[in-house]
Design a protein around this motif. Structure first.
Motif, PDB file in Angstrom:
ATOM      1  N   LYS A  84       4.711   5.347 -16.697  1.00 28.25           N
ATOM      2  CA  LYS A  84       4.049   4.560 -17.753  1.00 28.25           C
ATOM      3  C   LYS A  84       2.882   5.308 -18.385  1.00 28.25           C
ATOM      4  N   HIS A  85       2.628   6.547 -17.924  1.00 25.04           N
ATOM      5  CA  HIS A  85       1.512   7.377 -18.427  1.00 25.04           C
ATOM      6  C   HIS A  85       0.153   6.742 -18.155  1.00 25.04           C
ATOM      7  N   LEU A  86       0.069   5.964 -17.104  1.00 18.13           N
ATOM      8  CA  LEU A  86      -1.232   5.387 -16.716  1.00 18.13           C
ATOM      9  C   LEU A  86      -1.899   6.327 -15.698  1.00 18.13           C
ATOM     10  N   TYR A  87      -2.389   7.471 -16.210  1.00 16.64           N
ATOM     11  CA  TYR A  87      -2.874   8.516 -15.290  1.00 16.64           C
ATOM     12  C   TYR A  87      -4.182   8.108 -14.609  1.00 16.64           C
ATOM     13  N   ASP A  88      -4.974   7.245 -15.290  1.00 12.19           N
ATOM     14  CA  ASP A  88      -6.243   6.818 -14.657  1.00 12.19           C
ATOM     15  C   ASP A  88      -5.967   5.957 -13.437  1.00 12.19           C
ATOM     16  N   ARG A  89      -4.862   5.207 -13.502  1.00 12.92           N
ATOM     17  CA  ARG A  89      -4.521   4.362 -12.345  1.00 12.92           C
ATOM     18  C   ARG A  89      -4.072   5.225 -11.151  1.00 12.92           C
ATOM     19  N   ILE A  90      -3.468   6.388 -11.472  1.00  8.37           N
ATOM     20  CA  ILE A  90      -3.046   7.297 -10.387  1.00  8.37           C
ATOM     21  C   ILE A  90      -4.272   7.765  -9.598  1.00  8.37           C
ATOM     22  N   ILE A  91      -5.387   7.972 -10.291  1.00 11.77           N
ATOM     23  CA  ILE A  91      -6.619   8.411  -9.600  1.00 11.77           C
ATOM     24  C   ILE A  91      -7.046   7.339  -8.604  1.00 11.77           C
ATOM     25  N   ASP A  92      -6.911   6.063  -8.995  1.00 13.80           N
ATOM     26  CA  ASP A  92      -7.230   4.972  -8.054  1.00 13.80           C
ATOM     27  C   ASP A  92      -6.338   5.054  -6.819  1.00 13.80           C
ATOM     28  N   CYS A  93      -5.056   5.388  -7.058  1.00 14.91           N
ATOM     29  CA  CYS A  93      -4.111   5.510  -5.923  1.00 14.91           C
ATOM     30  C   CYS A  93      -4.567   6.604  -4.960  1.00 14.91           C
ATOM     31  N   TYR A  94      -4.920   7.751  -5.508  1.00 11.91           N
ATOM     32  CA  TYR A  94      -5.393   8.848  -4.656  1.00 11.91           C
ATOM     33  C   TYR A  94      -6.636   8.438  -3.870  1.00 11.91           C
ATOM     34  N   LEU A  95      -7.564   7.772  -4.548  1.00 10.50           N
ATOM     35  CA  LEU A  95      -8.835   7.406  -3.889  1.00 10.50           C
ATOM     36  C   LEU A  95      -8.611   6.387  -2.775  1.00 10.50           C
ATOM     37  N   ASN A 121      -5.812   6.112  -1.037  1.00  7.33           N
ATOM     38  CA  ASN A 121      -4.909   6.628   0.003  1.00  7.33           C
ATOM     39  C   ASN A 121      -5.666   7.650   0.852  1.00  7.33           C
ATOM     40  N   PRO A 122      -6.060   7.290   2.061  1.00  6.53           N
ATOM     41  CA  PRO A 122      -6.888   8.221   2.865  1.00  6.53           C
ATOM     42  C   PRO A 122      -6.146   9.515   3.217  1.00  6.53           C
ATOM     43  N   LEU A 123      -4.794   9.465   3.266  1.00  6.20           N
ATOM     44  CA  LEU A 123      -4.032  10.659   3.646  1.00  6.20           C
ATOM     45  C   LEU A 123      -4.004  11.696   2.527  1.00  6.20           C
ATOM     46  N   ARG A 124      -4.134  11.242   1.266  1.00  4.96           N
ATOM     47  CA  ARG A 124      -3.973  12.162   0.148  1.00  4.96           C
ATOM     48  C   ARG A 124      -5.219  12.256  -0.714  1.00  4.96           C
ATOM     49  N   LYS A 125      -6.342  11.766  -0.184  1.00  7.97           N
ATOM     50  CA  LYS A 125      -7.577  11.742  -0.988  1.00  7.97           C
ATOM     51  C   LYS A 125      -8.013  13.159  -1.374  1.00  7.97           C
ATOM     52  N   GLY A 126      -7.776  14.111  -0.448  1.00 11.27           N
ATOM     53  CA  GLY A 126      -8.203  15.497  -0.711  1.00 11.27           C
ATOM     54  C   GLY A 126      -7.419  16.172  -1.839  1.00 11.27           C
ATOM     55  N   GLU A 127      -6.248  15.612  -2.186  1.00 11.66           N
ATOM     56  CA  GLU A 127      -5.424  16.229  -3.232  1.00 11.66           C
ATOM     57  C   GLU A 127      -5.851  15.824  -4.639  1.00 11.66           C
ATOM     58  N   ILE A 128      -6.796  14.865  -4.730  1.00 10.37           N
ATOM     59  CA  ILE A 128      -7.176  14.330  -6.045  1.00 10.37           C
ATOM     60  C   ILE A 128      -7.780  15.396  -6.946  1.00 10.37           C
ATOM     61  N   LYS A 162       0.831  -1.221   0.000  1.00 14.91           N
ATOM     62  CA  LYS A 162       0.000   0.000   0.000  1.00 14.91           C
ATOM     63  C   LYS A 162       0.865   1.270   0.000  1.00 14.91           C
ATOM     64  N   PHE A 163       1.962   1.216  -0.757  1.00 17.62           N
ATOM     65  CA  PHE A 163       2.820   2.400  -0.939  1.00 17.62           C
ATOM     66  C   PHE A 163       2.283   3.170  -2.153  1.00 17.62           C
ATOM     67  N   TYR A 164       1.205   3.922  -1.919  1.00 24.55           N
ATOM     68  CA  TYR A 164       0.499   4.519  -3.061  1.00 24.55           C
ATOM     69  C   TYR A 164       1.347   5.584  -3.762  1.00 24.55           C
ATOM     70  N   GLN A 165       2.198   6.279  -3.004  1.00 25.62           N
ATOM     71  CA  GLN A 165       3.024   7.307  -3.652  1.00 25.62           C
ATOM     72  C   GLN A 165       4.045   6.674  -4.599  1.00 25.62           C
ATOM     73  N   GLU A 202     -18.338   8.786  -5.467  1.00 24.50           N
ATOM     74  CA  GLU A 202     -17.376   8.820  -4.349  1.00 24.50           C
ATOM     75  C   GLU A 202     -16.770  10.220  -4.191  1.00 24.50           C
ATOM     76  N   LEU A 203     -16.458  10.838  -5.339  1.00 27.08           N
ATOM     77  CA  LEU A 203     -15.846  12.174  -5.283  1.00 27.08           C
ATOM     78  C   LEU A 203     -16.806  13.205  -4.703  1.00 27.08           C
ATOM     79  N   VAL A 204     -18.065  13.145  -5.139  1.00 31.49           N
ATOM     80  CA  VAL A 204     -19.057  14.110  -4.647  1.00 31.49           C
ATOM     81  C   VAL A 204     -19.325  13.879  -3.171  1.00 31.49           C
ATOM     82  N   THR A 205     -19.364  12.632  -2.777  1.00 31.21           N
ATOM     83  CA  THR A 205     -19.604  12.330  -1.352  1.00 31.21           C
ATOM     84  C   THR A 205     -18.471  12.902  -0.492  1.00 31.21           C
ATOM     85  N   PHE A 206     -17.221  12.801  -0.989  1.00 30.48           N
ATOM     86  CA  PHE A 206     -16.069  13.273  -0.190  1.00 30.48           C
ATOM     87  C   PHE A 206     -16.057  14.802  -0.069  1.00 30.48           C
ATOM     88  N   ASP A 207     -16.269  15.508  -1.176  1.00 27.30           N
ATOM     89  CA  ASP A 207     -16.246  16.990  -1.129  1.00 27.30           C
ATOM     90  C   ASP A 207     -17.112  17.538  -2.268  1.00 27.30           C
TER      91      ASP A 207
END
Length: 1404
Positions: free
Chosen positions: A888-899, A901-908, A876-879, A939-944
């Motif tokens: 690898k330019h897999l930017y959609d997968r990065i969004i999964d990482c943010y979601l 990771n509870p510590l960095r969810k607000g930065e998404i 679970k080393f999301y960073q 999920e995004l709307v529920t968070f903020d």
């Protein structure tokens, strides 16, 4: 001339005086050396200025001071009790700051006792009169008020008494004196204008001059020039005359020539340039310069070879009573000696440098001026750098010209200075002088001050005083006599450094001077030490004794070091101070600041021993350590110092002693390791002291490896490499010297790693930078790396952070281009496993951070990315995952990482916004990110919801319908839409959402369900809903207030009113029901009262809304439509009042009654009172009842009517009164007759009736000027309308200051240049009889214009507001309707509110 009886008696009187003796002045001190070669600038500045000789005659006869006041040297002391002399002066003494320059007593002030006594004796015994003037040269001459001149030699013995009382009676008082340069002649000027010349050798009268200047004026000044046959005088008429003495055939004569006439401005001070003996051949002397000061300016003229004005200089503004002053002095400037003229009038002294150019012209250069804060009445040079001046408060000030510093201030009050006011006012000749000169004369004391060769004499009413500069020793001794040792040392040091001012008596080159002063300072230091020991309080508190010595000892130390005489301090002074324990302690403590500042580097052995003992005994360990590290090791007892340092943890000092004293760099490390190793080995936390020591150890190792000495300085160059190798050898030791059984291998590196891994590795990293070309060092580097790996890898004692730190350090070293290190690559894979697959989940963030740092180094550290990604996801080393996906330019997968990771969810949100906004990403990549966002939108709307709405607004406007359909929860949808449709800063204003109206109506529907309190504000701010649909929605949820707002917006006033009335009725029904319950007695009293109050409040709010609504609507309705609004409201209120009255709710009834009256008052603005009364009486509620029931309503209406009727009557009365007043004045002005000043036309200057049968028109203006109609027409003084009857005229003479044309604009600006009542008169049958009877024939009068101009006059006359305006202000009833003025105003006049008297129009 034989001695007169007066003189003989005076001499006999003087022989009886018993004069006090004192030390004579050192004559040689004042000798001016002979100049054989052109002097250097330095020699001139240092010697010439200070070496003027007192009273030098050609036969070197010097003023003998045997008869001076014996106590004169002590005059600087305020406390000298032995001075009983009345002339003893009080001297101002400032508190001395060591940083401030001390000047001490600069002037020696002495009373000339012999002369003073003889002046008094002459006045008493032979009636010589009071002294009036004094002059000094080789002798001193004093003039008296009875016409005598007393001449004294340098021993203060009376040599001559010149003149008799008979001549005194004839000539008046002596008003001026002058002695020529060889001391052979004396000129006396008298109050009645005569001048006499005396031979000072024989005492004979040589000349009496009576016709040199106009009679009836007193002589103010008479002065010899350098030419003995030429003198100048100045009289009380302000004129200046040249006196040329001739001797032809034994006959003495005097020719007079006027140099300056008093009629051009009175001169009150003259000063010829007289060269001292050394400068008699100066080229400037050939011009015989004379400076003159009038009341307004300074003049410098040359008397030779012909009369010429070289310069004039006006004063700056000053007090008219200030006295002009002039003083010449030869001053060295730029390797040349030239005269400078100092002059002042008031508080500013100006300096003019006078030079002779090669062309033969005189060049005058203005120098820097000197500003003081006093009114100067006397100005004298005492040497070429120093001025002495006296101010109007009789304070004498010594001023250094180059620095503009006041060196000393003395009070001359007891001198009782003689003033020359009588002569300036010319009282002896009848006082025939100008007021300006008499005013200046109030403070004139020219004849009471005389300077000669570095000494200045002041004449008092009963005494004479002399001032001279003290020599440098004397100045120091004055301070020593007063026991001001610190000031004396400070002054002596300023002599030593050459910064002192007004220095006298220091000769030779600078080194010789410094030696002489240094010897004197050593003498003072011993005196100061002895004095301090003698004066030390024997008993009392130790703090008092300490304070006593703290004021002394640091001063002694400071000056010993300044003089570079440490031997003196350590041997003689310390030997004396040791006798007192407190003094000894203060001495040793005072050394610290000098040692630390590196001013004192070596101590003698005894003092070092005492210093150690004292600091150790008093617990001053920090101070001791600071001293040791700055001292020369050779002065230390190394064994004793090391012992003391070790016992008291003075590790800096200990390191310094070992390093500098024994070149031992390893022992200090061993000792420090011995302190911090045991607690680290035992695993307990370190104390603060141990942490400080550990840090010291790291810094020490760093310094040794870098070639720097600890704590300051550098290691000797020949030892740098050796020390570096020794330190490495020490660090890589397998075991310590005192081996213990449980000790692990490489104890020193292990200890440092446990203490602070990161800092130790930083130290190594810095040192490895320097090892590129040193083979030996590179070997040590590899060895240390191997040891680090051996110690840390697979060792559970070290945290992941520490291990990761090591590998990050190694990775950085390996990444360098010139790397020579070898590290097994498998170790990095082991570290990866160690960080990603730990035995427990602790330190998760720390492990991730370490791995991130390791990856960022890059270079040789290449991991298998697939394996790394798998490990990172598992751990679970999301960073880490983000970094790999980024590659690898897999930017959609990065969004999964943010979601995830509870510590960095607000930065998404920021991440998505930046990625979709910034260039550099392909459309396909952006689309995959968009799809991923829409997938997780719930999920995004529920968070903020707010930040989600911002994201949608910027990037997903076309997908809004899809997003709304995704959001299943209505509450969530409501929050999202609220944020989405809320207008906010930073959003793109041009972005329009598709189906925006539908969205607003959907939000309106949700608001009705979830937040009805926000409904009205939404409807008022939003513009995007459709009215019909909105009305349907609010009606569906029965939100009547919102529906009423929408209906009003639609234009359906009555529909909106019906709804609002419905709301009011509901609340009134509630109120009635509550009153009903109270009557039945259900529930507790308190609860019911609370409910009743809240319902009443709601009723009030609802009624207020209705009244405001009716007010708003009534403006746009007819009378009948208004009644449809207001009467139902009134009926509702009265009906509820009737209902509640039947119940026993008195409070409620009173409130409703009050509210009904409020409705009635508001109605009365829109509906007539009779209609209201009729409606009330028709009402079935009131119609059947008695009158008493509606009495309150009707009486209230009648009160309102009565008040308004009174207001109307008062207003009408005031209006009529002011109108009458205005018309009466207007009528009076219009009908007033005109009185022409002349009977001729002011343009053609002919009689207004040029011919008998003339039919000329005449125009008369209110200013009294009269014109022919034709003349005025030709001058074009008419303006306005072109028709003759209505043409406006302006007076030609008044409307133009130069009789020129007056244009339209001029007339507008100058109201009075137009006639107040112009009358055009045509003399058809006008004869002289008619004129005699004062008849006027008015053919036509331009009445409108007259009224207007009279009106202008009235507006100027009646200043102030009308009474109606005052009344309206008092009633605070500000009407919005502006009313124009009652009469036509001038074009451009402002419109005012109705005021019965127009506002005043001020004339320009």
């Amino acid at each position: 001339m034989s001695e007169s009886p007066d003189a003989s008696s005076l001499l006999s009187a003087s022989s009886q005086l018993n004069l006090v003796e004192m030390d004579a002045i050192d004559d040689k001190e004042f000798d001016i050396p002979q100049v054989d070669t052109p002097p250097t600038l330095e020699s001139i500045l240092n010697e010439l200025e200070d070496e003027d000789e007192p009273f030098v005659l050609e036969d070197t006869c010097v003023l003998n001071t045997d008869n001076m006041d014996a106590h004169s040297c002590d005059t600087s002391s305020l406390a000298s009790s032995d001075s009983g002399d009345p002339a003893h002066l009080k001297r101002k003494r400032k508190a001395v700051d060591l940083n401030e320059t001390v000047h001490g007593s600069v002037l020696r002030h002495s009373l000339l006792k012999g002369i003073s006594a003889q002046i008094v004796s002459a006045a008493d015994k032979v009636d010589a009169g009071l002294p009036t003037a004094i002059t000094v040269s080789g002798v001193i001459a004093v003039g008296t008020s009875h016409g005598l001149a007393l001449v004294f030699d340098t021993n203060q013995a009376l040599r001559l008494c010149l003149g008799t009382k008979a001549t005194g009676a004839e000539f008046g008082a002596v008003s001026a004196l002058s002695i020529n340069h060889d001391c052979s002649r004396l000129l006396c000027g008298f109050a009645k204008g005569q001048i006499t010349m005396w031979d000072l050798a024989s005492g004979k009268l040589l000349r009496t001059v009576t016709d040199a200047h106009p009679p009836g004026t007193a002589i103010l000044h008479v002065k010899f020039t350098d030419d003995p046959t030429l003198a100048v005088c100045n009289d009380s008429g302000g004129s200046v005359f040249e006196l040329a003495f001739r001797r032809v055939m034994g006959m003495r004569s005097c020719d007079s020539r006027c140099l300056f006439s008093g009629s051009k401005g009175e001169v009150c001070c003259i000063e010829p340039l007289r060269a001292p003996p050394d400068f008699r051949d100066h080229p400037i002397t050939h011009y015989s310069l004379l400076a003159m000061a009038s009341l307004t300016k300074i003049l410098v003229i040359g008397l030779k070879p012909s009369l010429k004005v070289w310069m004039t200089f006006p004063y700056s503004k000053s007090d008219p009573s200030s006295v002009p002053q002039l003083a010449w002095q030869f001053v060295p400037v730029q390797k040349m000696v030239n005269p400078i003229l100092a002059f002042c009038k008031g508080d500013t002294i100006h300096f003019l440098l006078v030079k002779k150019e090669e062309t033969g012209t005189i060049h005058v250069i203005k120098q820097r001026q000197l500003h003081l804060t006093c009114d100067i009445i006397s100005l004298s040079w005492i040497n070429s750098r120093t001025l002495v001046l006296v101010d109007s408060h009789e304070k004498l000030q010594v001023v250094d010209r180059p620095s503009q510093e006041v060196l000393e201030t003395l009070d001359l009050e007891q001198v009782q200075l003689v003033y020359n006011s009588r002569h300036f006012k010319s009282l002896a000749t009848g006082g025939n002088v100008s007021q300006a000169l008499a005013l200046v004369g109030e403070k004139a004391c020219y004849q009471s001050v005389s300077s000669y060769a570095g000494q200045i004499v002041y004449l008092g009413t009963k005494s004479a005083h002399i001032m001279a500069l003290r020599n440098w020793r004397e100045r120091i001794d004055c301070l020593l006599k007063q026991e001001h040792f610190v000031e004396a040392l400070s002054l002596a040091w300023s002599f030593h450094e050459g910064t002192a001012k007004a220095v006298v008596g220091l000769f030779g080159d600078p080194l010789k001077r410094k030696g002489v002063v240094a010897d004197k300072m050593v003498e003072i230091l011993f005196q100061f030490a002895e004095h301090a020991l003698k004066k030390c309080p024997e008993q009392g508190k130790i703090q008092v004794m300490e304070q006593h010595f703290q004021d002394v000892v640091p001063v002694l130390v400071d000056y010993c070091l300044l003089l570079k005489r440490a031997d003196l301090m350590f041997n003689q002074l310390y030997a004396r101070l040791v006798e007192n324990m407190v003094a000894k302690g203060v001495f040793l403590e005072s050394l610290e600041s000098y040692i630390v500042a590196d001013r004192l580097g070596h101590l003698t052995t005894p003092i070092m021993r005492d210093l150690l003992a004292h600091y150790h005994g008093n617990g001053m360990m920090d101070s001791l350590e600071r001293c040791i590290v700055h001292l020369d090791v050779t002065s230390l007892d190394i064994q004793q110092v090391v012992q003391v340092c070790w016992e008291n943890q003075l590790y800096d000092a200990m390191i310094y002693v070992f390093n500098s004293g024994m070149n031992d760099y390893i022992t200090p490390m061993e000792k420090l390791f011995a302190v911090i190793s045991p607690p680290l080995r035992a695993g307990r936390s370190l104390t603060d002291e141990e942490v400080v020591m550990g840090n010291k150890l790291l810094v020490y190792i760093s310094c040794c490896l870098a070639g720097r000495a600890y704590p300051l300085g550098d290691i000797p160059e020949d030892l740098v490499v050796q020390v570096k190798n020794q330190v490495f050898e020490f660090l890589i030791r397998l075991h310590s010297a005192d081996l213990i059984e449980e000790e692990e291998v490489f104890p020193f590196i292990r200890t440092l790693l446990h203490f602070d891994t990161r800092e130790f590795l930083n130290v190594l990293a810095m040192k490895f930078e320097d090892f590129k070309h040193d083979k030996q060092a590179l070997e040590y580097q590899q060895r240390i790396v191997d040891i680090l790996l051996q110690v840390m890898v697979d060792n559970p004692d070290f945290t992941p952070s520490q291990v990761g730190g090591l590998f990050t350090f190694l990775a950085r070293q390996l990444a360098k281009p010139d790397n020579t290190l070898f590290v097994n690559r498998k170790l990095f894979d082991q570290v990866l496993e160690f960080l990603c697959c730990p035995d427990d989940d602790s330190r998760h963030t720390e492990r991730q951070q370490v791995l991130l740092e390791l990856l960022q180094v890059g270079g040789v550290v290449q991991f298998n990315e697939e394996r790394l990604l798998a490990l990172a996801e598992k751990a679970k080393f999301y960073q880490i995952c983000e970094c790999l996906y980024e590659k690898k330019h897999l930017y959609d997968r990065i969004i999964d990482c943010y979601l995830r990771n509870p510590l960095r969810k607000g930065e998404i949100y920021n991440y998505i916004h930046n990625l979709l906004s910034m260039p550099g990403y392909s459309p396909e990549e952006k689309q995959t990110v968009k799809d991923k966002v829409l997938q997780h939108i719930q999920e995004l709307v529920t968070f903020d919801p707010s930040r989600s709405a911002d994201l949608v607004m910027f990037h997903f406007t076309n997908e809004v319908q899809q997003i709304i359909s995704e959001l299943q929860d209505d509450q969530l949808l409501f929050q999202f839409l609220s944020c989405l449709l809320e207008p906010r800063e930073g959003r793109p204003s041009e972005s329009m959402l598709p189906l925006e109206r539908d969205l607003h109506e959907l939000l309106l529907d949700l608001l009705c369900r979830f937040a009805p309190q926000q409904l009205l504000s939404f409807l008022q701010t939003s513009q995007h809903y459709r009215l019909e649909e909105a009305i349907q929605i609010t009606e569906k949820y029965h939100h009547n207030e919102a529906t009423a707002y929408l209906l009003e917006k639609k234009g359906d006033v009555h529909g909106a009113f019906a709804l609002l009335l419905e709301i009011l009725k509901e609340k009134l029904n509630l109120l009635t029901a509550e009153s009903d319950r109270v009557e039945e007695g259900d529930g507790t009293m308190e609860e019911e009262e609370r409910d009743s109050e809240s319902t009443l409040t709601k009723v009030k709010e609802s009624l207020n809304d209705l009244i405001v609504f009716c007010h708003r609507s009534s403006d746009n309705l007819y009378q009948q439509q208004r009644e449809v609004l207001w009467f139902p409201l009134l009926e509702t209120m009265m009906a509820s009042q009737k209902l509640v009255k039947g119940l026993n709710a008195e409070h409620t009834f009173e409130v409703l009654k009050e509210l009904t009256m409020k409705v009635l008052n508001c109605m009365s603005s829109f509906i007539s009172l009779p209609a209201i009364i009729q409606r009330i009486l028709q009402d079935p509620v009131y119609g059947k009842g008695k009158l008493a029931e509606i009495q309150g309503l009707i009486l209230g209406m009648l009160d309102t009517f009565s008040y308004e009727q009174t207001l109307l009557e008062t207003t009408t009365s005031l209006l009529n009164h002011d109108l009458h007043w205005s018309l009466a004045h207007l009528h009076a002005a219009v009908t007033k007759g005109l009185h022409p000043r002349q009977d001729y036309c002011n343009i053609c200057l002919q009689q207004y009736k040029r011919r008998q049968d003339s039919a000329d028109g005449i125009i008369v203006f209110s200013c009294g000027h009269l014109y022919h109609f034709q003349c005025l027409q030709q001058k074009d003084s008419g303006w306005g309308l072109t028709s003759e009857l209505q043409q406006r005229w302006s007076c030609y003479k008044c409307s133009s200051s130069q009789g020129g044309r007056a244009g339209h604009s001029t007339e507008q600006k100058r109201g009075r240049s137009t006639s107040l009542a112009q009358t055009r008169v045509t003399s058809v049958h006008l004869d002289k009889g008619a004129e005699a009877h004062g008849k006027k024939v008015f053919v036509d009068a331009t009445l409108d214009l007259q009224q207007e101009q009279s009106w202008d006059q009235l507006r100027c006359l009646y200043r102030g507001p009308s009474r109606l305006s005052i009344l309206s202000e008092l009633s605070h009833c500000h009407s919005n309707e502006k009313t124009g003025l009652l009469f036509p105003a001038q074009p451009g006049t402002e419109n005012f509110q109705l005021k019965l008297s127009p506002p005043p129009l001020l004339e320009e």
